[in-house]
Design an enzyme around this catalytic site. Sequence first.
Site, PDB file in Angstrom:
ATOM      1  N   CYS A 127      24.892  33.030  44.138  1.00 30.55           N
ATOM      2  CA  CYS A 127      25.561  32.514  43.034  1.00 30.55           C
ATOM      3  C   CYS A 127      24.994  33.168  41.697  1.00 30.55           C
ATOM      4  CB  CYS A 127      25.378  31.009  43.019  1.00 30.55           C
ATOM      5  SG  CYS A 127      25.974  30.181  41.470  1.00 30.55           S
ATOM      6  N   CYS A 130      23.723  30.446  39.215  1.00 27.28           N
ATOM      7  CA  CYS A 130      22.217  29.921  39.301  1.00 27.28           C
ATOM      8  C   CYS A 130      21.183  30.948  39.752  1.00 27.28           C
ATOM      9  CB  CYS A 130      22.302  29.243  40.662  1.00 27.28           C
ATOM     10  SG  CYS A 130      23.296  27.730  41.254  1.00 27.28           S
ATOM     11  N   HIS A 148      28.218  25.351  39.921  1.00 27.98           N
ATOM     12  CA  HIS A 148      29.152  26.229  39.064  1.00 27.98           C
ATOM     13  C   HIS A 148      30.509  26.247  39.533  1.00 27.98           C
ATOM     14  CE1 HIS A 148      25.034  27.435  38.450  1.00 27.98           C
ATOM     15  NE2 HIS A 148      25.503  27.548  37.000  1.00 27.98           N
TER      16      HIS A 148
END
Length: 481
Positions: A127, A130, A148
């Site tokens: 991700c 992150c 997200h």
Amino acid sequence: MKKYLTTPIYYVNDVPHIGHAYCTLATDTLARYWREKLGAENVFFLTGTDENSQKTVEAARKSGKPIPEYLEEIAGNWRTTWDEIGISYDDFIRTTEKRHHETVHKILQKIYDNGDIYRGKYEGHYCDGCETFLKESDLNEKGECPDHLKIPRKISEENYFFKLSKYGDKLLEVYAKNPRLLEPEKRRNEVLSFIKSGLDDISISRESAEMGIPLPWDENHKIYVWFDALINYYTAIDTDEKRDFWNSACHILGKDITRFHNVIWPAMLMSAGLPLPQEEFAHGFFTIDGVKMSKSLGNMVSPLEISREFGNDALRLGLLSSFEFGNDGDFSHENLAKLYDKKMASGLGNLFNRVIVLVNKFLDGQKPAGISTDEIKAEYENFAGFMEEKKLKSAIDYFFQIVDSANELLNEKEPWKLVKTDMDEAKKVFAKLLQKLETLKLMAKILLPETYPRMVDMLGDTEKVGEAQILFARIEKKSNP
Ligand code: ME8
């Protein structure tokens, strides 16, 4: 005794919003408390920016500027925002600085020499929001990152790994010995159950990354951004004069980043043979008027907007008194306006103004006998108890309780009438009121640093009070000058 306080270092793809300001103001308030207690030379307060991220590359691209120029501008913006809202940081670190590269290399080499880094192949979901690999079990039912709301990228790479799996039992042992390594308890329990569920080794380098610090033993690989970012806390004190601050390190962070700070970071430090931080505290998240803050909703609030409308002290008190530090909560503009109007202007401001006007008028400014320094100390100690526990809302509530009790005393005793009938009694009342003002002044040095100098002026010297002033202008006047 020393105290080393840190905030997270913030990503530079974003401008500061009040979520960031919340953490930074809380840490600043703690730093101000510890400076009073230990002396400024024994406190070191660090904040800064996290720059070696793919997010930086993308944000620079969007801005159309070369990366170094973009970074200068954005890091400068973070710094001036903190200056403008009165953050008393002692150092501002940027992870693109040379000093950071040097410390990162030193620590990574120690971890490598300790046999905790190996080469391997990684396949997984990454991700970008992150900046981390997520397990299948971390994803929501749509296969997205739950924070997200985006499907992570599938990555398959040859890179270097850190043997995090080796540190599970050791981490459980250190938490059993020092629970302050993560507070509040709720957050510690989450982290402990994550550790107990079994730790995987983590990939710590990227061959494809455009931005980042190269590995000391393999220039073709850039260090994973979190592995470098966490080391910032050590970089800032990695000099002969400051290294002894390390034993008193206290990291303040949000609950979103405990896996990094409370699993990976202590394991890295153990591997590098360095002591662990003394304490870490993960605060909660807040919504704005009941709604989660997000760029897509367009409800991100700038701390500067609030500070320009209500002043820095209202921003600080509004954020820190909405809910207890460590819990989740809500922040609303309406409540802030009420706090400013009722508690600050009508409560505190009026109290100071009335008492100083009356003492000037009826006692010719002379401070009457009977102001008890012991009682001032005792009340300050109660306040200090909340600060030591990081109960920032309780500390602020306690401050306003004293304001209320002083206003009640003033209204009930009506010393402006007493002066005509019983001057001795009137002087006793004024002594008690001035004592409360002195107590509030001591706490205001920590809680209302912008207003504090005017409170000092109003309270004058040991013999006489100063001139009365308006501490807080009415909001109507501020909004429509
Ligand atoms: O995570 N409520 O940086 P970041 C309260 N670079 N706090 C909030 C918040 C909200 N709604 N939104 C953000 C990173 N925060 C990494 C850190 S440290 C070695 C690297 C605060 O810019 C909160 O403190 O995403 C959170 O932990 C931090 O901003 C994340 O900032």
